[in-house]
Design a protein around this motif. Structure first.
Motif, PDB file in Angstrom:
ATOM      1  N   LEU A  21       1.073  -1.243   0.128  1.00 46.38           N
ATOM      2  CA  LEU A  21       0.112   0.073   0.132  1.00 46.38           C
ATOM      3  C   LEU A  21       1.063   1.273   0.072  1.00 46.38           C
ATOM      4  CD1 LEU A  21      -2.689  -0.976   2.404  1.00 46.38           C
ATOM      5  CD2 LEU A  21      -2.874  -1.014  -0.059  1.00 46.38           C
ATOM      6  N   THR A  22       1.955   1.262   0.623  1.00 42.48           N
ATOM      7  CA  THR A  22       3.042   2.487   0.620  1.00 42.48           C
ATOM      8  C   THR A  22       4.082   2.231  -0.445  1.00 42.48           C
ATOM      9  OG1 THR A  22       3.786   1.283   2.524  1.00 42.48           O
ATOM     10  CG2 THR A  22       2.301   3.212   2.726  1.00 42.48           C
ATOM     11  N   ASP A  23       4.050   1.414  -1.331  1.00 44.65           N
ATOM     12  CA  ASP A  23       5.152   1.223  -2.275  1.00 44.65           C
ATOM     13  C   ASP A  23       5.349   2.524  -3.014  1.00 44.65           C
ATOM     14  OD1 ASP A  23       6.532  -1.089  -2.583  1.00 44.65           O
ATOM     15  OD2 ASP A  23       5.826  -1.719  -4.514  1.00 44.65           O
ATOM     16  N   LYS A  24       4.286   3.162  -3.120  1.00 48.47           N
ATOM     17  CA  LYS A  24       4.288   4.624  -4.189  1.00 48.47           C
ATOM     18  C   LYS A  24       3.990   5.800  -3.324  1.00 48.47           C
ATOM     19  CE  LYS A  24       5.149   2.449  -8.343  1.00 48.47           C
ATOM     20  NZ  LYS A  24       4.719   1.104  -8.517  1.00 48.47           N
ATOM     21  N   LEU A  25       3.434   5.557  -2.116  1.00 51.66           N
ATOM     22  CA  LEU A  25       3.194   6.654  -1.515  1.00 51.66           C
ATOM     23  C   LEU A  25       3.572   6.606  -0.100  1.00 51.66           C
ATOM     24  CD1 LEU A  25      -0.840   6.891  -1.230  1.00 51.66           C
ATOM     25  CD2 LEU A  25       0.476   4.727  -1.421  1.00 51.66           C
ATOM     26  N   ALA A  26       3.321   7.764   0.537  1.00 50.07           N
ATOM     27  CA  ALA A  26       3.927   8.065   2.027  1.00 50.07           C
ATOM     28  C   ALA A  26       2.576   7.674   2.708  1.00 50.07           C
ATOM     29  CB  ALA A  26       4.328   9.625   2.365  1.00 50.07           C
ATOM     30  N   LYS A  27       3.120   6.913   3.925  1.00 46.68           N
ATOM     31  CA  LYS A  27       1.933   6.320   5.073  1.00 46.68           C
ATOM     32  C   LYS A  27       0.876   7.586   4.944  1.00 46.68           C
ATOM     33  CE  LYS A  27       3.147   5.065   9.145  1.00 46.68           C
ATOM     34  NZ  LYS A  27       3.553   4.292  10.035  1.00 46.68           N
ATOM     35  N   VAL A  87       2.447  11.823  -4.175  1.00 46.42           N
ATOM     36  CA  VAL A  87       0.778  11.659  -4.038  1.00 46.42           C
ATOM     37  C   VAL A  87       0.550  12.661  -2.947  1.00 46.42           C
ATOM     38  CG1 VAL A  87      -1.081  10.376  -3.364  1.00 46.42           C
ATOM     39  CG2 VAL A  87       0.714   9.466  -4.918  1.00 46.42           C
ATOM     40  N   LEU A  88       1.398  12.846  -1.770  1.00 42.69           N
ATOM     41  CA  LEU A  88       0.829  13.680  -0.749  1.00 42.69           C
ATOM     42  C   LEU A  88       0.894  15.128  -1.284  1.00 42.69           C
ATOM     43  CD1 LEU A  88       0.108  13.546   2.258  1.00 42.69           C
ATOM     44  CD2 LEU A  88       2.563  13.804   2.662  1.00 42.69           C
ATOM     45  N   ASN A  89       1.944  15.453  -1.724  1.00 39.06           N
ATOM     46  CA  ASN A  89       2.157  17.046  -2.358  1.00 39.06           C
ATOM     47  C   ASN A  89       0.748  17.135  -3.357  1.00 39.06           C
ATOM     48  OD1 ASN A  89       4.458  17.563  -1.352  1.00 39.06           O
ATOM     49  ND2 ASN A  89       5.580  17.171  -3.057  1.00 39.06           N
ATOM     50  N   GLU A  90       0.449  16.359  -4.193  1.00 39.16           N
ATOM     51  CA  GLU A  90      -0.702  16.841  -5.016  1.00 39.16           C
ATOM     52  C   GLU A  90      -1.792  16.830  -4.305  1.00 39.16           C
ATOM     53  OE1 GLU A  90      -1.419  13.693  -7.871  1.00 39.16           O
ATOM     54  OE2 GLU A  90      -2.916  15.006  -8.925  1.00 39.16           O
ATOM     55  N   TYR A  91      -2.364  15.889  -3.272  1.00 42.23           N
ATOM     56  CA  TYR A  91      -3.381  15.808  -2.355  1.00 42.23           C
ATOM     57  C   TYR A  91      -3.536  17.153  -1.654  1.00 42.23           C
ATOM     58  CZ  TYR A  91      -6.998  13.732   0.519  1.00 42.23           C
ATOM     59  OH  TYR A  91      -8.178  13.845   1.315  1.00 42.23           O
ATOM     60  N   ILE A  92      -2.532  17.471  -0.906  1.00 41.88           N
ATOM     61  CA  ILE A  92      -2.562  18.594   0.065  1.00 41.88           C
ATOM     62  C   ILE A  92      -2.608  19.973  -1.051  1.00 41.88           C
ATOM     63  CG2 ILE A  92      -1.178  20.073   1.639  1.00 41.88           C
ATOM     64  CD1 ILE A  92      -2.025  17.431   2.660  1.00 41.88           C
TER      65      ILE A  92
END
Lengths: 402, 382
Positions: free
Chosen positions: A21-27, A64-69
């Motif tokens: 689940l965290t292969d491509k994104l931060a926890k 992913v986190l950057n884009e999400y925030i």
């Protein structure tokens, strides 16, 4: 313009125990509860507590986190002064470093904090599911005249040795720490949520950085140093729902608890303490006349023609006729084809489950922690069988077994 | 010009055909009528425009526009907070002795100065009573290809029942059918009573901005009111007016029964896909939790939005955001708008419940397919 309290969220963890689940994104970017990501919880708590300046410290798979925030609008954190800022490690005149530890991550961003000249800094963890009013915590901190406070949960004594414990006097003042001790002297477990007076934080981070033997970690280095110097350290008891979702089984469990808010205490249906998230923009969910749905939570964009029992489905999940989904967490845009059985498992975003495939199995009583996992984007072929403890990262061909 | 952006602006008329759905527009207007579980009608037009790269959108409102203003806010959900263009809501500019406009000519005349200040080459004008995924880019292409002065979008469909039965009065809404030679419009018929499929205008027009300004300046000076009847129809002999057939899925709201039927039609997955798949339809974000289907609930052939909590039985229904259906309640063939709460052990069929209706336990409300009962917003059935 100065801010009374600024929040720093530690979101750098790789989350290797969340495996595929965290292969491509931060926890902190891991989806949770049908339409949220884990980071929505600390962010929404901040906003609901009146904190409008938040730094998110990130270094592992930040895309992913950057884009999400983004600019923080879904959490009302797109502010003229303050707002939300993603803070990755950066190149400095005297070189650059990855964040060496939790304390070093904050140290490297002291200049960010100084811009807001805060009286207090709250340090949060980006991998916990918790609804907490940080204002109550701050009031406690002020009332005690503390230099440092930590939020703690009372845990059962027989489990206490699994946690970092705070030994306190009757007033809540901390006299000793115990890290996963064999003989616990306390049952107050640290939640990893701290409030510091900023001047103290600044001073101790600088001293810590100057010490070449330090591991630059709050728990290992900063807190013991404060205690040694006789600083006023207090433990703040928190009684609400709190869960570290750092493992596959705890992530699955917390999702299942969302389905039974009356008994678990994690109520997402709370108008006075909303959890905000970035919305998917999909149509309302369609439930066909052949569908059976029992005790489930579904999100917009789902189209259900099969059976869904005791499961959480994220946005845009399609369940075809004859397919059965039970005790499962199915993340966004997964397609579950005709006749497939998806049981007691987590299926990552954009995965595909072929016709008559079987993913996971009902565990023997006592083995509920066995949760099959299908990674994001993985395709499971027709009639393939994914066992009850399998964790699948790569595509599985037609009739394949894992 | 980048290929993902068009040299066009849009004008949306938000009060179109209000008269045909008086109960639904009691405290709102056509554009803000809730539709398809979590949208307002205007969301479909706005999303289509934005998805086609048109981000200068003016919405002309006439009355009852408070709910629309609240819905649109700054325009952020549609990505219409732009330094150039963006969302522009135009309320009537009431002066002593000047009446609020009636037709499109007067409405556009009120924003002529704005139009003159714009730079876009083309202007779309559209009503807001049709939910569809419209390809504005393709219409521009067709317009350029035919070299038309004005292009009118139409759909080949029967004239709605309520239009056919309209009584001619002062407040009569006008509708138009087109006679075509190839794609060229040879006549525009007003309020035709022909049966069977007609080239029914969607009241969606494309022309050049400079041409529109000239048309409106002239028509307004001559005291004309209706764009189709007073401007376009007389142009037919001298200028080139073309039709553009829309072949996609559309839901046209022309009265209460069609409102009910068009919601119900979306319970066919084929129609649902046609209206929603391919690109997103944007709307205001409410931060609802996922919908909860409690143990013992039973849901069949229904469209359910986030934020719903279902304990009872729901069959053939469209439920908007935040609807509660209590234990033991049977809900059949209903459209239930946002935040309506139905307590337990109710028996409700063929009913449209507007928003924030409150129905106490054990109540029975029943309409007929041909005449759904309507419960106005905020009403309590105790």
């Amino acid at each position: 313009m100065s801010k009374e309290m600024v929040a720093m969220i530690l979101a750098g963890g790789q989350g290797s125990r969340l495996y595929a689940l965290t292969d491509k994104l931060a926890k902190p970017a891991v989806p949770f509860g049908g339409k949220y990501r884990i980071i929505d919880f600390p962010l929404s708590n901040c906003v609901n507590s009146g904190i409008d300046t938040v730094g998110i410290l990130t270094q592992y798979q930040p895309l992913v986190l950057n884009e999400y925030i983004g600019h923080g609008q879904p959490w009302d954190l797109d502010r003229l002064h303050g707002g939300v800022h993603v803070l990755p490690p950066y190149q400095q005149a005297k070189g650059s470093d990855w964040y060496k530890g939790t304390a070093n991550a904050i140290y490297q961003n002291l200049s960010f904090l100084r811009r807001y000249d805060p009286e207090y800094v709250i340090i949060l963890s980006g991998d916990q599911i918790c609804k907490q009013d940080y204002n109550d915590f701050l009031e406690f901190h002020k009332a005690k005249g503390a230099d440092f406070s930590v939020a703690v949960m009372e845990v059962p004594w027989d489990e206490a040795s699994r946690f970092g414990l705070m030994v306190t006097d009757s007033d809540g003042r901390i006299s000793e720490f115990q890290e996963k001790p064999k003989q616990p002297k306390s049952n107050l477990a640290s939640m990893g949520i701290y409030i510091f007076n900023f001047d103290i934080l600044e001073k101790y981070l600088e001293a810590d950085e100057a010490n070449p033997d330090s591991s630059n970690d709050f728990g290992n280095d900063i807190l013991p140093a404060l205690l040694k110097d006789g600083k006023k350290m207090y433990a703040y008891r928190f009684n609400g729902y709190w869960k570290d979702v750092g493992t596959i089984s705890s992530l699955w469990e917390a999702n299942m608890e969302v389905l039974n808010p009356e008994s678990s205490g994690i109520n997402l249906f709370d108008d006075d303490w909303k959890i905000y998230s970035r919305s998917s923009g999909k149509a309302a969910q369609y439930i066909s006349d052949k569908a059976v749905i029992d005790n489930a939570m579904l999100t917009n964009g789902c189209r259900i023609f099969g059976t869904v029992r005791h499961s959480i489905l994220f946005a845009g999940v399609e369940v075809e006729e004859g397919a059965v989904v039970e005790d499962a967490v199915v993340m966004g845009n997964v397609k579950i084809s005709k006749g497939a059985k998806v049981v007691h498992c987590i299926v990552g975003e954009n995965a595909f489950i072929g016709e008559d495939a079987v993913v996971g199995e009902k565990p023997e009583p006592g083995n509920e922690k066995n949760v099959a996992t299908v990674g994001p984007g993985v395709s499971v072929g027709n009639r393939a069988v994914i066992g009850g403890t399998a964790m699948v990262k790569e595509d599985v061909g037609e009739g394949g077994k894992c | 010009m980048l290929t993902n952006k068009h040299d066009a602006l849009a004008i949306i008329f938000a009060n179109s055909y209000d008269n045909e759905v008086p109960s639904l527009v009691n405290e709102r207007l056509m554009a803000s009528i809730p539709f398809a579980g979590r949208y307002r009608l205007v969301d479909f037009t706005l999303s289509s425009l934005v998805n086609c790269g048109i981000d200068n959108v003016s919405i002309i409102v006439k009355k009852n526009y408070r709910s629309l203003m609240r819905h649109l806010g700054s325009g952020r959900p549609w990505d219409l907070v732009r330094k150039n263009g963006g969302l522009n809501i135009v309320p009537p500019y009431a002066e002593k002795g000047i009446k609020v406009y009636n037709g499109r000519v007067e409405a556009v005349a009120s924003i002529l100065e704005f139009l003159k200040g714009c730079k876009e080459q083309y202007v779309f004008m559209t009503d807001s009573n049709i939910a569809c995924k419209f390809d504005f880019s393709d219409m521009i292409r067709a317009h350029q290809e035919s070299g038309a002065d004005v292009t009118i979008a139409y759909k080949n469909e029967a004239i709605p029942y309520s239009f056919m039965n309209m009584q001619l009065t002062q407040t009569t809404d006008l509708y138009y059918t087109l006679d075509l030679d190839g794609n060229r419009v040879v006549s525009i018929n007003t309020n035709s009573k022909e049966y069977g499929p007609q080239n029914l205008s969607m009241n969606l027009y494309l022309t050049e901005r400079e041409k529109l300004i000239a048309q409106i300046e002239k028509a307004y000076a001559q005291g004309h009111v209706f764009y189709e009847r007073d401007v376009l129809a007389p142009m037919i002999g001298t200028e080139k007016i073309c039709g553009y057939e829309f072949k996609g899925y559309s839901a046209r709201i022309s009265d209460m029964v069609s409102y009910f039927d068009e919601n119900m039609k979306l319970l066919d997955p084929k129609n649902l896909k046609a209206l929603f798949d391919g690109s997103d339809v944007y709307t205001t974000v409410r931060d609802d939790n996922p919908a909860r289907y409690c143990s013992g609930s039973k849901v069949s052939n229904s469209l359910i939005a986030d934020g719903c909590v279902i304990e009872g039985e729901v069959d053939n229904c469209v439920l908007f955001r935040g609807v509660h259906v209590g234990k033991g309640t049977k809900l059949k063939n209903c459209v239930v708008m946002q935040d309506t709460v139905i307590a337990g052990n109710c028996d409700i069929e063929y009913t449209i419940m507007d928003k924030e209706v409150n129905i106490a336990s054990g109540k029975s409300v029943k309409g007929e397919k041909t005449f759904p009962v309507f419960v106005p917003a905020y009403k309590q059935i105790l």
